[in-house]
Scaffold this active site. Structure first.
Site, short mmCIF file in Angstrom:
data_model
loop_
_atom_site.label_atom_id
_atom_site.label_comp_id
_atom_site.label_asym_id
_atom_site.label_seq_id
_atom_site.Cartn_x
_atom_site.Cartn_y
_atom_site.Cartn_z
N LYS A 1 1.36 -2.81 -8.09
CA LYS A 1 0.39 -1.92 -8.74
C LYS A 1 0.47 -1.98 -10.25
O LYS A 1 -0.50 -1.70 -10.94
CB LYS A 1 0.56 -0.47 -8.24
CG LYS A 1 0.18 -0.34 -6.77
CD LYS A 1 -0.25 1.05 -6.38
CE LYS A 1 -0.89 1.01 -5.00
NZ LYS A 1 -1.17 2.27 -4.40
N LYS B 1 -3.28 -7.21 2.88
CA LYS B 1 -3.51 -6.05 3.74
C LYS B 1 -4.83 -5.37 3.38
O LYS B 1 -5.26 -5.42 2.22
CB LYS B 1 -2.33 -5.07 3.66
CG LYS B 1 -2.33 -4.17 2.46
CD LYS B 1 -1.47 -2.93 2.64
CE LYS B 1 -1.67 -2.03 1.44
NZ LYS B 1 -1.82 -0.63 1.66
N LYS C 1 -8.03 -0.32 -0.31
CA LYS C 1 -9.18 0.10 -1.12
C LYS C 1 -9.13 -0.52 -2.51
O LYS C 1 -10.15 -0.86 -3.08
CB LYS C 1 -9.18 1.63 -1.28
CG LYS C 1 -9.64 2.35 -0.04
CD LYS C 1 -9.45 3.84 -0.21
CE LYS C 1 -8.03 4.19 -0.52
NZ LYS C 1 -7.29 5.00 0.42
N1 AQP Z 1 -3.82 -2.21 5.86
C1 AQP Z 1 -3.05 -1.29 6.39
N2 AQP Z 1 -2.58 -1.45 7.65
C2 AQP Z 1 -1.79 -0.51 8.23
N3 AQP Z 1 -1.44 0.64 7.60
C3 AQP Z 1 -1.88 0.84 6.35
N4 AQP Z 1 -1.72 1.85 5.47
C4 AQP Z 1 -2.40 1.57 4.33
N5 AQP Z 1 -3.00 0.38 4.45
C5 AQP Z 1 -2.71 -0.11 5.68
C6 AQP Z 1 -0.96 3.06 5.75
O1 AQP Z 1 -1.83 4.17 5.57
C7 AQP Z 1 -1.06 5.29 5.13
C8 AQP Z 1 -1.73 5.91 3.92
O2 AQP Z 1 -1.55 5.05 2.85
P1 AQP Z 1 -1.68 5.46 1.36
O3 AQP Z 1 -1.89 6.88 1.17
O4 AQP Z 1 -0.57 4.78 0.62
O5 AQP Z 1 -3.01 4.78 1.14
P2 AQP Z 1 -3.17 3.56 0.35
O6 AQP Z 1 -2.01 2.60 0.47
O7 AQP Z 1 -3.51 4.11 -0.99
O8 AQP Z 1 -4.38 2.92 1.05
P3 AQP Z 1 -4.90 1.65 0.50
O9 AQP Z 1 -6.33 1.55 0.73
O10 AQP Z 1 -4.08 0.55 1.07
O11 AQP Z 1 -4.68 1.85 -1.05
P4 AQP Z 1 -4.19 0.89 -2.11
O12 AQP Z 1 -5.34 -0.03 -2.26
O13 AQP Z 1 -3.98 1.78 -3.29
O14 AQP Z 1 -2.94 0.19 -1.63
C9 AQP Z 1 0.34 4.77 4.81
O15 AQP Z 1 1.20 5.11 5.87
C10 AQP Z 1 0.16 3.29 4.73
O16 AQP Z 1 1.32 2.58 5.10
#
Ligand code: AQP
Length: 329
Positions: free
Chosen positions: A114, A194, A197
């Site tokens: 990040k 993965k 967003k």
């Molecule tokens: N691709 C994924 N597959 C399985 N599990 C996932 N999680 C996130 N992406 C995947 C799980 O969702 C939960 C919430 O995650 P978060 O609050 O950390 O959300 P996030 O990571 O911000 O979601 P994004 O879209 O993946 O955001 P960015 O782009 O910021 O990284 C967690 O339990 C996570 O493991």
């Protein structure tokens, strides 16, 4: 009667829930509430560690609660709350930062990913896993349902608990990770990464996304780049994973057998994935449309009240242990 084990998980209000979040974590939240004492937190203080818009954050916090309730979280069976409404988390985080290793934090891959290429990297982004440890340990949670990307952070929370316990006496259980059968759903546009967003709209499918858009993303999902091999390419494996999660077993097995015999065509596979995914999302959308924002605010308010009662006790105990307890008897 033995008390139930405690489950904690947090989710950032950084926009809408996607099917990676759902299959990787939220589906487990719903199942676990039947069996355990579950605390689910919308972790808004985590979302401010990168640049954010205050209006959006406010809106997304409520949207995330709507999404989670639509997925099946039941406020009679679990405690759903917003992290910043329970300020004990941040105080415990400061205490834990004294037993968290700087070297350990430097090794966190999410921090590296990040922060990479950013002009400004906040100190909060670096210490984020300590707040995450506080989120978990303040409920003395022993189980944490998350996706695979969070394993490293939970291992850090275990080390923090261990170090605290060995210095100040047994206080926190070491939490263990609970994974689903889909701990890492990949991006349809780049299946080596993965679903996420922050990569942009091509890389995720939101639970509330219009049907045509879901169909388009599956239709254009990357499959094989080179010649077909016995081992599925990441894109094909991802489509099979989505089919396994949404379709009846015999349908899934039929496609598997077609793949094994080399007769599989990707077009019908993609059509089936899109059909079953859309079908699976229908009841979630229907429930979401029924929810009233005012009720959701009430649920979050009550959730914070319940969470705070537990968090306050643990914080008091931790303060006593480190020698900063009450001044008056
Ligand atoms: N691709 C994924 N597959 C399985 N599990 C996932 N999680 C996130 N992406 C995947 C799980 O969702 C939960 C919430 O995650 P978060 O609050 O950390 O959300 P996030 O990571 O911000 O979601 P994004 O879209 O993946 O955001 P960015 O782009 O910021 O990284 C967690 O339990 C996570 O493991």
């Amino acid at each position: 009667m033995a008390s139930k084990s405690v489950v904690l998980s947090g989710i950032q209000p950084t926009g809408t829930l996607h099917i990676g979040n759902y299959f990787g974590a939220v589906k487990n939240y719903v199942a676990l509430q039947e069996q355990y004492e579950c605390f689910y937190s919308i972790v808004d203080y985590h979302a401010i560690t990168v640049e954010h818009d205050p209006q959006e954050l406010r809106k997304n916090t409520i949207e995330m609660a709507l999404d989670l309730l639509a997925c099946g979280l039941d406020p009679q069976k679990c405690t759903l709350f917003v992290q910043s409404q329970v300020p004990e988390h941040t105080e415990l985080s400061w205490i834990l930062s004294a037993v968290a290793s700087y070297g350990d934090l430097q090794r966190m891959t999410q921090f590296k990913e990040k922060g990479e290429g950013q002009e400004f990297v906040s100190c909060g982004l670096f210490t984020y896993p300590v707040l995450q440890a506080a989120d978990i340990l303040i409920y003395k949670a022993s189980k944490v349902p998350v996706g695979e990307d969070q394993i490293q952070h939970i291992e850090l929370a275990r080390r923090i608990a261990r170090r605290f316990n060995s210095r100040f006496g047994e206080t926190f259980p070491e939490p263990e990770v609970l994974l689903t059968e889909a701990p890492r759903v990949m991006s349809p546009a780049d299946p080596t990464r993965k679903m996420s967003k922050s990569l942009g709209p091509k890389h995720y499918i939101a639970l509330t996304e219009p049907e045509e858009s879901i169909r388009e993303k599956i239709k254009t999902a990357v499959t094989d780049i080179g010649p077909r091999t016995p081992e599925k390419s990441p894109g094909v494996a991802n489509l099979f994973l989505l089919l396994k999660l949404t379709a009846p077993q015999e349908i899934y097995e039929q496609f598997e057998s077609d793949y094994a015999t080399g007769t599989l065509k990707y077009e019908p596979l993609k059509r089936a994935v899109a059909d079953y995914l859309v079908k699976m999302l229908e009841p979630i959308r229907a429930r979401r449309a029924q929810l009233k924002e005012s009720d959701v605010r009430e649920i979050l308010h009550e959730g914070a009240r319940r969470a705070r009662a537990v968090a306050r006790q643990t914080l008091e105990e931790a303060r006593e242990r480190i020698g900063v307890g009450k001044l008056l008897p």
